[in-house]
Design an enzyme around this catalytic site. Structure first.
Site, short mmCIF file in Angstrom:
data_model
loop_
_atom_site.label_atom_id
_atom_site.label_comp_id
_atom_site.label_asym_id
_atom_site.label_seq_id
_atom_site.Cartn_x
_atom_site.Cartn_y
_atom_site.Cartn_z
CG ASP A 198 -0.29 0.26 2.53
OD1 ASP A 198 0.96 0.33 2.62
OD2 ASP A 198 -0.95 0.01 3.64
CG ASP A 221 1.52 3.25 4.69
OD1 ASP A 221 0.30 2.97 4.90
OD2 ASP A 221 2.37 2.56 4.47
CG ASP A 249 -3.38 2.66 5.25
OD1 ASP A 249 -4.32 2.26 4.86
OD2 ASP A 249 -2.64 1.80 5.77
P1 8GT Z 1 4.13 -2.58 3.17
O1 8GT Z 1 3.10 -1.61 3.25
O2 8GT Z 1 5.00 -2.42 1.78
O3 8GT Z 1 3.68 -4.01 3.47
O4 8GT Z 1 5.19 -2.29 4.35
P2 8GT Z 1 4.94 -1.13 5.38
O5 8GT Z 1 4.57 0.27 4.76
O6 8GT Z 1 6.12 -1.29 6.35
O7 8GT Z 1 3.60 -1.61 6.24
P3 8GT Z 1 2.44 -1.06 6.53
O8 8GT Z 1 1.54 -2.05 7.14
O9 8GT Z 1 1.84 -0.12 5.49
O10 8GT Z 1 2.70 -0.28 7.95
C1 8GT Z 1 3.82 0.92 8.04
C2 8GT Z 1 3.83 1.31 9.53
O11 8GT Z 1 2.76 1.74 10.30
C3 8GT Z 1 3.97 -0.14 10.27
O12 8GT Z 1 5.28 0.24 10.99
C4 8GT Z 1 3.21 -0.09 11.02
O13 8GT Z 1 3.64 -0.79 12.44
C5 8GT Z 1 2.77 1.27 11.52
N1 8GT Z 1 1.16 1.14 11.70
C6 8GT Z 1 0.86 2.12 12.87
N2 8GT Z 1 -0.32 2.22 12.99
C7 8GT Z 1 -1.02 1.29 12.10
C8 8GT Z 1 -2.07 0.84 11.56
O14 8GT Z 1 -3.04 1.31 12.20
N3 8GT Z 1 -2.27 -0.12 10.40
C9 8GT Z 1 -1.06 -0.49 9.80
N4 8GT Z 1 -1.29 -1.29 8.77
N5 8GT Z 1 0.21 -0.08 10.02
C10 8GT Z 1 0.40 0.69 11.28
O15 8GT Z 1 1.79 2.84 13.69
MN MN Z 2 2.82 0.52 3.80
#
Ligand code: 8GT
Ligand code: MN
Length: 268
Positions: free
Chosen positions: A102, A104, A192
């Site tokens: 995703d 963020d 997000d």
């Molecule tokens: P990806 O998106 O490529 O799988 O990898 P990512 O970007 O590292 O993972 P992510 O699931 O998108 O989360 C990004 C960071 O936000 C993570 O370190 C996670 O611990 C943190 N995070 C929060 N709150 C929340 C939440 O409510 N949902 C998710 N998904 N991540 C959160 O601090």
């Molecule tokens: Mn992410």
């Protein structure tokens, strides 16, 4: 399980075939994967089986070029309502990853808090009008200034946020993307958006940059080595019984007695 029952009633056994094929395709992140299933089924239920059409997009990865294209559109929309807002891409892309599941973003603004509260809803209304959003779930803030940070390393934060599926138009990309099929004019991308109070931006940025494992390790270090509690909102010194303020991530690391760790060194 309600979904499966409703699917069956709505579309007959055939729909359950689709559901089984979805269940067979797990992505590495269970939370993300469950979100996909939840959203895909919700949309399928409200829009018919066309909701499944972009399931393929959601399980395929997001490239950096796609993330950058989304970033331009996020900034455009946010700045239309709050010109002084800071918009930062967080998550894996901030850590330098080339692919993600995703995209963020952390949004914050030194301006008045009333405007901030309305921002995400305004952005969603604008994108709905422009046909840029396929689905969204806006979660209201439950943030309280004086609450102590959470002791749980995996606790969810209290900021206002919006989990959405963005409809990225192909013309927004300069280069051809290998994941795009011939003739496709858009791609569904999970996004997000997180909105935090300006004075908490350093904590929110540190928390949302991840990785998840890095955040856990850092929180455990704060607790066990420093008698401090760190989460996405604040850092609390238990010995002195005070909140430690920080404007930047560097200041948080300094409070913890650690050398600064760059985002791309946080992939653990
Ligand atoms: P990806 O998106 O490529 O799988 O990898 P990512 O970007 O590292 O993972 P992510 O699931 O998108 O989360 C990004 C960071 O936000 C993570 O370190 C996670 O611990 C943190 N995070 C929060 N709150 C929340 C939440 O409510 N949902 C998710 N998904 N991540 C959160 O601090
Ligand atoms: Mn992410």
């Amino acid at each position: 399980m309600d979904y499966f029952v409703s699917m069956e009633m709505e579309f007959g056994v055939d729909a359950c075939g689709h559901v089984s094929s979805l269940l067979g395709t797990g992505s590495p992140s269970t939370e993300g994967w469950l979100f996909h299933v939840h959203v895909t089924l919700s949309i399928a239920l409200s829009n018919g089986l066309s909701g499944f059409l972009y399931y393929e997009d959601l399980v395929s990865c997001v490239t950096r070029a796609e993330a950058e294209a989304v970033s331009v559109l996020v900034k455009e929309a946010v700045w239309a309502f709050l010109p002084d807002a800071f918009v930062t891409m967080t998550g894996g892309f901030r850590r330098g990853k080339k692919m993600g599941h995703d995209v963020d973003f952390l949004i914050t603004s030194p301006g008045s808090t009333e405007d901030e509260e309305q921002l995400l809803q305004k952005v969603m209304n604008l994108w709905e009008k422009k046909g840029l959003v396929l689905y969204y779930d806006l979660v209201e803030s439950t943030f309280e200034k004086l609450r102590l940070p959470s002791r749980k390393v995996d606790a969810l934060d209290h900021f206002q946020k919006c989990f959405l599926i963005f409809k990225l138009p192909r013309q927004r990309l300069d280069s051809d993307q290998p994941s795009w099929q011939e003739g496709k004019t858009w791609k569904a991308i999970r996004v997000d958006l997180v909105m935090c109070p300006y004075e908490r931006r350093a904590f929110a940025l540190l928390g949302w940059t991840g990785s998840r494992q890095f955040e856990r390790d850092l929180r455990r270090y704060a607790t066990h080595e420093r008698k401090m509690i760190l989460d996405n909102h604040a850092l609390y010194d238990k010995t002195k019984r005070i909140f430690l303020k920080a404007e930047t991530e560097e200041e948080i690391f300094a409070h913890l007695g650690l050398d600064y760790i760059e985002p791309w060194e946080r992939n653990a």
